[in-house]
Design a protein around this motif. Structure first.
Motif, short mmCIF file in Angstrom:
data_model
loop_
_atom_site.label_atom_id
_atom_site.label_comp_id
_atom_site.label_asym_id
_atom_site.label_seq_id
_atom_site.Cartn_x
_atom_site.Cartn_y
_atom_site.Cartn_z
N HIS A 66 83.33 25.84 1.07
CA HIS A 66 82.68 26.75 0.13
C HIS A 66 81.63 25.98 -0.66
O HIS A 66 81.92 24.88 -1.15
N VAL A 67 80.44 26.52 -0.77
CA VAL A 67 79.40 25.86 -1.56
C VAL A 67 79.19 26.61 -2.87
O VAL A 67 79.50 27.79 -2.98
N PHE A 68 78.69 25.90 -3.84
CA PHE A 68 78.39 26.46 -5.16
C PHE A 68 76.99 27.04 -5.08
O PHE A 68 76.01 26.32 -4.88
N SER A 69 76.90 28.34 -5.21
CA SER A 69 75.60 29.01 -5.07
C SER A 69 74.90 29.17 -6.40
O SER A 69 75.54 29.21 -7.46
N CYS A 70 73.61 29.30 -6.33
CA CYS A 70 72.80 29.54 -7.52
C CYS A 70 73.04 30.96 -8.01
O CYS A 70 72.87 31.92 -7.26
N HIS A 71 73.43 31.08 -9.28
CA HIS A 71 73.71 32.41 -9.83
C HIS A 71 72.45 33.25 -9.96
O HIS A 71 72.52 34.46 -9.95
N GLU A 72 71.29 32.63 -10.08
CA GLU A 72 70.06 33.40 -10.20
C GLU A 72 69.61 34.00 -8.87
O GLU A 72 68.86 34.95 -8.84
N SER A 73 70.10 33.46 -7.77
CA SER A 73 69.72 33.97 -6.45
C SER A 73 70.41 35.28 -6.11
O SER A 73 69.87 36.09 -5.37
N GLY A 74 71.61 35.47 -6.62
CA GLY A 74 72.33 36.71 -6.39
C GLY A 74 72.98 36.81 -5.02
O GLY A 74 72.88 35.91 -4.20
N ALA A 79 71.45 31.39 -2.36
CA ALA A 79 70.87 30.06 -2.17
C ALA A 79 71.84 29.05 -2.78
O ALA A 79 72.48 29.32 -3.79
N THR A 80 71.94 27.90 -2.18
CA THR A 80 72.82 26.86 -2.70
C THR A 80 72.21 26.26 -3.95
O THR A 80 70.99 26.04 -4.03
N CYS A 81 73.04 26.00 -4.93
CA CYS A 81 72.63 25.49 -6.23
C CYS A 81 72.15 24.03 -6.14
O CYS A 81 72.82 23.19 -5.52
N ALA A 82 71.04 23.74 -6.78
CA ALA A 82 70.50 22.37 -6.80
C ALA A 82 71.43 21.42 -7.55
O ALA A 82 71.65 20.29 -7.12
N GLY A 83 71.99 21.86 -8.67
CA GLY A 83 72.91 21.02 -9.42
C GLY A 83 74.11 20.62 -8.58
O GLY A 83 74.55 19.47 -8.59
N PHE A 84 74.63 21.57 -7.82
CA PHE A 84 75.74 21.29 -6.92
C PHE A 84 75.34 20.25 -5.87
O PHE A 84 76.08 19.29 -5.63
N LEU A 85 74.18 20.42 -5.26
CA LEU A 85 73.74 19.46 -4.24
C LEU A 85 73.58 18.06 -4.82
O LEU A 85 73.86 17.07 -4.15
N LEU A 86 73.16 17.99 -6.08
CA LEU A 86 72.95 16.69 -6.72
C LEU A 86 74.23 16.04 -7.23
O LEU A 86 74.36 14.83 -7.21
N ARG A 87 75.20 16.85 -7.71
CA ARG A 87 76.37 16.27 -8.38
C ARG A 87 77.72 16.69 -7.81
O ARG A 87 78.71 16.05 -8.10
N GLY A 88 77.77 17.74 -7.00
CA GLY A 88 79.07 18.24 -6.58
C GLY A 88 79.32 18.30 -5.09
O GLY A 88 80.38 18.74 -4.66
#
Length: 143
Positions: A66-74, A79-88
């Motif tokens: 499961h990936v952490f998705s960007c909440h603004e993408s809906g 879309a996968t969250c940039a913060g997640f890709l960088l830190r999680g």
């Protein structure tokens, strides 16, 4: 590559005005930089209720699919969250495979923003207690 429509898997309430939505997606969409209210941003702490972080903790489990998705993408254009890709995403199987198969590029940046160092740190900063079971299996970038 054909476009596929995301399939809604589950919706979990996370407070009066929030929910955590899980969708499938074959989309290669991902954010290149954390959005203005990205939960990974330290300056966005408190924007989302603790329950949202309890629901999303599985994205930080070893070998998670499961990936952490960007909440603004809906849900319609996830879309996968940039913060997640960088830190999680260090121990996340779906993210690791995404880098290997070209779903994600190495063009994600923090833009000079202060981000939480790990999922657990972000969740705790947002009200999840450190000893809650949902955080027990979370892996950090240095684990």
């Amino acid at each position: 590559m054909s476009k596929s429509t995301p399939k809604l898997l589950r919706v979990r309430p996370a407070g009066p005005d929030h929910q955590v939505v899980t969708v499938t997606s074959a989309s290669k969409a991902y954010r290149r930089q954390p959005c203005p209210s990205c939960p990974w941003r330290v300056d966005a702490t408190g924007t989302f209720p603790a329950e949202a972080f309890r629901h999303s903790a599985e994205t930080a489990y070893d070998m998670s699919q499961h990936v952490f998705s960007c909440h603004e993408s809906g849900q319609k254009k996830p879309a996968t969250c940039a913060g997640f890709l960088l830190r999680g995403a260090t121990h996340n199987l779906a993210a690791r495979l995404g880098y290997l198969n070209g779903r994600y590029g190495h063009d994600v940046t923090d833009g000079g923003l202060d981000l939480h160092p790990s999922y657990a740190a972000m969740a705790i900063a947002n009200g999840v207690l450190p000893d809650e079971p949902c955080l027990a299996a979370c892996r950090g970038p240095n684990d």
